[in-house]
Write a protein that holds these residues in place. Structure first.
Motif, PDB file in Angstrom:
ATOM      1  N   LEU A 625       0.567  -1.161   0.393  1.00 49.41           N
ATOM      2  CA  LEU A 625       0.016   0.168   0.270  1.00 49.41           C
ATOM      3  C   LEU A 625       0.941   1.466   0.295  1.00 49.41           C
ATOM      4  N   VAL A 626       2.085   1.742   0.434  1.00 41.50           N
ATOM      5  CA  VAL A 626       2.947   2.369   1.338  1.00 41.50           C
ATOM      6  C   VAL A 626       3.854   2.287  -0.028  1.00 41.50           C
ATOM      7  N   GLY A 627       4.078   1.504  -0.888  1.00 43.79           N
ATOM      8  CA  GLY A 627       4.967   1.711  -1.925  1.00 43.79           C
ATOM      9  C   GLY A 627       3.443   2.220  -3.565  1.00 43.79           C
ATOM     10  N   ALA A 628       2.554   1.507  -3.466  1.00 46.64           N
ATOM     11  CA  ALA A 628       1.156   2.017  -4.112  1.00 46.64           C
ATOM     12  C   ALA A 628       1.658   4.038  -4.457  1.00 46.64           C
ATOM     13  N   ILE A 629       1.205   4.271  -2.556  1.00 45.32           N
ATOM     14  CA  ILE A 629       1.511   5.540  -2.733  1.00 45.32           C
ATOM     15  C   ILE A 629       2.246   6.261  -3.577  1.00 45.32           C
ATOM     16  N   CYS A 630       3.508   5.819  -3.135  1.00 47.60           N
ATOM     17  CA  CYS A 630       4.508   6.301  -3.361  1.00 47.60           C
ATOM     18  C   CYS A 630       4.950   6.071  -5.024  1.00 47.60           C
ATOM     19  N   LEU A 631       4.451   5.639  -5.637  1.00 53.24           N
ATOM     20  CA  LEU A 631       4.332   5.043  -7.305  1.00 53.24           C
ATOM     21  C   LEU A 631       3.196   6.553  -8.142  1.00 53.24           C
ATOM     22  N   ILE A 632       2.304   6.285  -7.302  1.00 54.09           N
ATOM     23  CA  ILE A 632       1.306   6.759  -7.549  1.00 54.09           C
ATOM     24  C   ILE A 632       2.092   8.504  -7.932  1.00 54.09           C
ATOM     25  N   VAL A 633       1.894   9.242  -5.968  1.00 59.40           N
ATOM     26  CA  VAL A 633       2.675  10.708  -6.339  1.00 59.40           C
ATOM     27  C   VAL A 633       3.502  10.898  -7.002  1.00 59.40           C
ATOM     28  N   SER A 634       3.790  11.168  -8.168  1.00 61.31           N
ATOM     29  CA  SER A 634       5.199  11.483  -9.174  1.00 61.31           C
ATOM     30  C   SER A 634       6.312  11.795  -8.594  1.00 61.31           C
ATOM     31  N   ILE A 636      10.741  11.092  -8.718  1.00 64.20           N
ATOM     32  CA  ILE A 636      12.006   9.961  -8.810  1.00 64.20           C
ATOM     33  C   ILE A 636      12.209   8.796  -7.980  1.00 64.20           C
ATOM     34  N   ALA A 637      12.415   9.774  -6.592  1.00 58.53           N
ATOM     35  CA  ALA A 637      12.525   9.285  -5.330  1.00 58.53           C
ATOM     36  C   ALA A 637      11.223   8.355  -4.859  1.00 58.53           C
ATOM     37  N   THR A 638      10.415   9.053  -5.033  1.00 58.53           N
ATOM     38  CA  THR A 638       8.993   8.133  -3.975  1.00 58.53           C
ATOM     39  C   THR A 638       8.816   7.000  -5.527  1.00 58.53           C
ATOM     40  N   ASP A 639       9.267   7.354  -6.642  1.00 59.72           N
ATOM     41  CA  ASP A 639       8.992   6.215  -7.658  1.00 59.72           C
ATOM     42  C   ASP A 639       9.910   5.298  -7.203  1.00 59.72           C
ATOM     43  N   ALA A 640      10.902   5.565  -6.695  1.00 59.05           N
ATOM     44  CA  ALA A 640      12.419   4.385  -6.205  1.00 59.05           C
ATOM     45  C   ALA A 640      12.149   3.661  -5.035  1.00 59.05           C
ATOM     46  N   VAL A 641      10.928   4.514  -4.164  1.00 60.90           N
ATOM     47  CA  VAL A 641      10.743   3.798  -2.474  1.00 60.90           C
ATOM     48  C   VAL A 641       9.732   2.854  -2.790  1.00 60.90           C
ATOM     49  N   GLY A 642       9.303   3.231  -4.118  1.00 59.99           N
ATOM     50  CA  GLY A 642       8.211   2.295  -4.451  1.00 59.99           C
ATOM     51  C   GLY A 642       8.326   0.652  -4.814  1.00 59.99           C
ATOM     52  N   ILE A 643       9.354   0.473  -5.910  1.00 63.11           N
ATOM     53  CA  ILE A 643       9.933   0.074  -6.925  1.00 63.11           C
ATOM     54  C   ILE A 643      11.010  -1.119  -5.595  1.00 63.11           C
ATOM     55  N   VAL A 644      11.214  -0.189  -4.542  1.00 63.73           N
ATOM     56  CA  VAL A 644      12.377  -0.925  -3.070  1.00 63.73           C
ATOM     57  C   VAL A 644      10.967  -2.345  -2.598  1.00 63.73           C
ATOM     58  N   LEU A 645       9.761  -1.478  -2.704  1.00 69.32           N
ATOM     59  CA  LEU A 645       9.197  -2.125  -1.393  1.00 69.32           C
ATOM     60  C   LEU A 645       8.166  -3.140  -1.703  1.00 69.32           C
ATOM     61  N   LEU A 646       8.010  -2.923  -3.058  1.00 68.35           N
ATOM     62  CA  LEU A 646       7.953  -4.674  -4.554  1.00 68.35           C
ATOM     63  C   LEU A 646       8.594  -5.122  -4.191  1.00 68.35           C
ATOM     64  N   ALA A 647       9.665  -4.642  -4.763  1.00 66.73           N
ATOM     65  CA  ALA A 647      11.027  -6.028  -4.627  1.00 66.73           C
ATOM     66  C   ALA A 647      10.803  -6.812  -3.316  1.00 66.73           C
ATOM     67  N   VAL A 648      10.743  -5.755  -2.226  1.00 61.21           N
ATOM     68  CA  VAL A 648      11.214  -6.284  -1.026  1.00 61.21           C
ATOM     69  C   VAL A 648      10.573  -7.686  -0.562  1.00 61.21           C
ATOM     70  N   VAL A 649       8.679  -6.563  -0.949  1.00 62.52           N
ATOM     71  CA  VAL A 649       7.501  -8.277  -0.968  1.00 62.52           C
ATOM     72  C   VAL A 649       7.624  -9.351  -1.391  1.00 62.52           C
ATOM     73  N   PHE A 650       8.324  -8.695  -3.088  1.00 64.94           N
ATOM     74  CA  PHE A 650       7.826 -10.485  -4.219  1.00 64.94           C
ATOM     75  C   PHE A 650       9.620 -11.208  -3.538  1.00 64.94           C
ATOM     76  N   LEU A 651      10.593 -10.784  -2.750  1.00 66.24           N
ATOM     77  CA  LEU A 651      10.908 -11.822  -2.442  1.00 66.24           C
ATOM     78  C   LEU A 651      10.951 -12.411  -1.467  1.00 66.24           C
ATOM     79  N   ALA A 652      10.158 -12.239  -0.658  1.00 62.34           N
ATOM     80  CA  ALA A 652       9.461 -12.210   0.555  1.00 62.34           C
ATOM     81  C   ALA A 652       8.635 -13.491   0.395  1.00 62.34           C
TER      82      ALA A 652
END
Length: 663
Positions: A625-634, A636-652
């Motif tokens: 959810l936090v990652g989605a909000i970061c990716l929705i708000v345009s 570079i920094a927020t996009d990076a945070v969102g992608i990292v959070l998605l990657a962490v969940v994916f690996l888990a």
């Protein structure tokens, strides 16, 4: 194709008929009489049926003449003729009321009198309009009497065709205009007398015969007619079978078929409820056969079909009005809308895909599905008029002329094969159905013209915008949230075009004053006006889906909201990322904004459904959810945070899946 699928295809016509019958039996009193592009028609017989057919054909031929190179009728006179025939058709074709037990309340002599008055008064206005303009707007006593009759007839036909809201709302606005000097606070204004109101409503360009009705007359009606002609050639069957070939074998296959087929049909038909009963007559039975619950099947189709109103090249009626309000070509609206429309269907696909994987819903075997090549051989040539329409719009031809040429091309191309050829009977049926399907939109624009006229007279639109801004404390997110709620509320019982006109008149100013581009604010309002078709308690597309599926209307409505929840986020995304509307940025920035928006939708879908590769833990859903909000708000920094959070969940999830497989 398998025997099961063949049986389903063969029963398509029967399902379509039963769908319409079921909708008529829904226990929703105000909405039994209509659903977006079609009204519940009286069963005219004998001479009355022939009169209706002839009048509908005259209206359709007149509209084609206006769009042709030879159409030279002045705009004001064309609007009066357009409205006169539309109201006459409504009075002759739609019952006075419908009781709870389904009994029609009708009185033919009264209908004939009203229809005759509608035609006579509008033709009288045609004959007087030039003289009134030459005399500086001075009206005679007879002119005033005609104005009163026209207003009453517009309100009455609006109530018949759409519902009581289309009579009550303009009356409230008229009362506000008259009693303004007696009202307190920000509602106070100097007030306007009856003669001034009659002039504003009938003889000015800011009332009944204003921009909304003008767009209906010049453009919207033609696109409805184009859709009626395409329906006669069986193009919807081509779309459905191609969608089945593309998505039928995937997880949740029939639901994805519904998305693809509705997306295809939505490209040439901007009516949500009409799309539901066209594609839903095929896709909903497929979903039910594979184990989908009735209400879920109806909801998926309702959400998928609602997207047709925002899917280019033929968007809903409101998009043409938006072009007129913004003072841009329809091609420009298509450019603004294309990425948000694709995002809508991407979000819906993600939601259905995750739900299907979570519940284990599978598709059909590949060998039981139709072949795209065979379907294209059968009816593929009917895509030529659609391609021509898109090409002409992109070449910046006027929308009306492009549609006129496409209808001519359709008639010619359909004759290439026997199975699509239009004979005299089907041509008459197309002309008649086009006029009948265009009635509700036309009368909605006329009624809303009255509201727009009052708003322009009194300045209430600016006051309401200030109220929204103050309530939101100048915060853009809260302002958009309040605007969204206003659009959804206005959409209850009103067609999308009507909801858009009213909301655009009173709500877009709040967003533009906070720095949102005018085009972004209008598309934001248009989006939520369209989504009101699936939002209870009054959800026209959901009710249509309930009728096809044989499910409870409110249950279908709330399920549609849950399935389409991602779609409710899309307008916030393109406001915060104007690159998605191609309002700014280069090609790379636009592509990046689109990619991150898709990833954000995927994160949000996982957070809502609670499933990714396996069931998600609470903290994983929170991270998504936090990652989605970061990716929705345009950014570079927020996009990076969102992608990292998605990657962490994916690996888990990957680690947990491997452990589960090993066990």
């Amino acid at each position: 194709m398998s025997d099961n699928l063949k049986d389903t295809t063969q029963t398509n016509a029967e399902e379509h008929k039963s769908a319409l019958d079921s909708i008529e039996m829904l226990d929703v009193e105000e909405n039994l009489k209509k659903y977006d592009s079609e009204s519940v028609m009286t069963e005219n017989k004998g001479i009355m049926a022939r009169v209706v057919t002839v009048m509908a054909m005259i209206l359709s031929v007149f509209q084609l003449y206006l769009a042709s190179p030879w159409g030279t009728v002045p705009s004001a006179k064309a609007r009066a003729i357009h409205l006169g025939f539309v109201m006459a058709l409504i009075f002759l074709n739609v019952p006075i009321a419908k009781k709870k037990d389904g009994t029609l309340v009708n009185f033919v002599p009264w209908n004939v009198i009203c229809a005759a008055l509608a035609l006579i008064c509008n033709l009288y206005l045609c004959s007087r309009i030039d003289l009134i303009a030459a005399n500086g707007g001075v009206l005679t006593q007879l002119d005033y009497a005609v104005c009163v009759i026209i207003i009453v007839l517009v309100l009455t036909s609006g109530r018949r065709s759409i519902g009581s809201i289309m009579c009550i709302l303009p009356i409230l606005f008229l009362l506000y205009a008259y009693f303004g000097k007696s009202l307190p606070g920000i509602l106070h204004h100097r007030g306007f007398g009856i003669p001034r109101l009659l002039k504003q409503m009938v003889t000015s360009s800011e009332g009944i015969y204003g921009i909304p009705l003008g767009v209906s007359c010049s453009t919207i009606f033609l696109f409805v007619l184009f859709g009626a002609f395409l329906s006669e050639t069986g193009l919807s069957e081509l779309f459905t079978n191609v969608a089945l070939a593309i998505a039928g074998d995937r997880d949740g296959g029939p639901a994805k078929v519904s998305i693809v087929a509705s997306g295809f049909l939505g490209m040439i038909n901007g009516s949500a409820a009409a799309n539901v009963v066209t594609t839903g007559a095929f896709t909903i039975p497929l979903m039910k056969k594979l184990g989908y619950q009735n209400h879920f099947a109806g909801a998926v189709e309702a959400v998928a079909s609602t997207g047709g109103q925002i899917m280019p090249p033929v968007m809903g009626a409101a998009a043409f009005i938006m072009a007129e309000y913004l003072g841009v070509s329809y091609r420009t609206i298509i450019i603004y809308a294309i990425i948000p429309a694709v995002l809508y269907y991407v979000a819906l696909w993600i939601n259905v895909d995750l739900e299907a994987k979570r519940t284990g819903l599978k598709g059909y075997p590949k060998d039981q599905l139709p072949k795209i090549k065979e379907e294209m051989k059968l009816r593929g040539h009917m895509l030529i008029p659609v391609v021509l329409l898109i090409a002409l719009l992109m070449m910046n031809y006027s929308a009306s002329y492009a549609c006129f040429l496409s209808i001519v091309a359709l008639i010619i191309v359909s004759s290439l094969k026997k199975n699509t050829r239009l004979n005299l009977k089907s041509l008459v049926r197309a002309l008649e159905n086009g006029a009948k399907q265009g009635m509700s939109v036309a009368i909605a624009t006329a009624v809303c013209g009255m509201i727009v006229g009052v708003v322009n007279m009194t300045g209430i639109g600016l006051q309401l915008a200030n109220i929204i801004i103050k309530a939101a404390g100048g915060n853009l997110f809260l302002t958009m949230l309040f605007t969204m709620l206003a659009c959804v509320v206005l959409g209850m019982g009103m067609p999308t075009s009507a909801a858009y006109i009213v909301a655009a008149t009173v709500a877009t100013g709040a967003m533009t004053s906070l720095g949102v581009a005018k085009a972004g604010a209008h598309l934001f309002v248009l989006y939520y006006a369209a989504l009101s078709a699936i939002t209870p308690p009054v959800a026209l597309a959901s009710y249509a889906g309930a009728g096809v599926a044989g499910a409870n209307p409110n249950k279908v409505g709330w399920t549609a909201v849950r399935i389409g929840l991602l779609a409710f986020v899309i307008p916030f995304i393109f406001v915060y990322s104007p690159e998605l509307m191609m309002l700014q940025g280069n090609a790379l920035q636009i592509i990046w904004a689109f990619v991150t928006a898709c990833i954000g939708c995927y994160c949000l879908g996982g957070a809502m459904i609670g499933y990714y590769q396996t069931n998600l833990k609470i903290y994983e859903r929170a991270a998504l959810l936090v990652g989605a909000i970061c990716l929705i708000v345009s950014g570079i920094a927020t996009d990076a945070v969102g992608i990292v959070l998605l990657a962490v969940v994916f690996l888990a999830q990957l680690k947990r899946s491997k452990k589960k497989a090993a066990a």
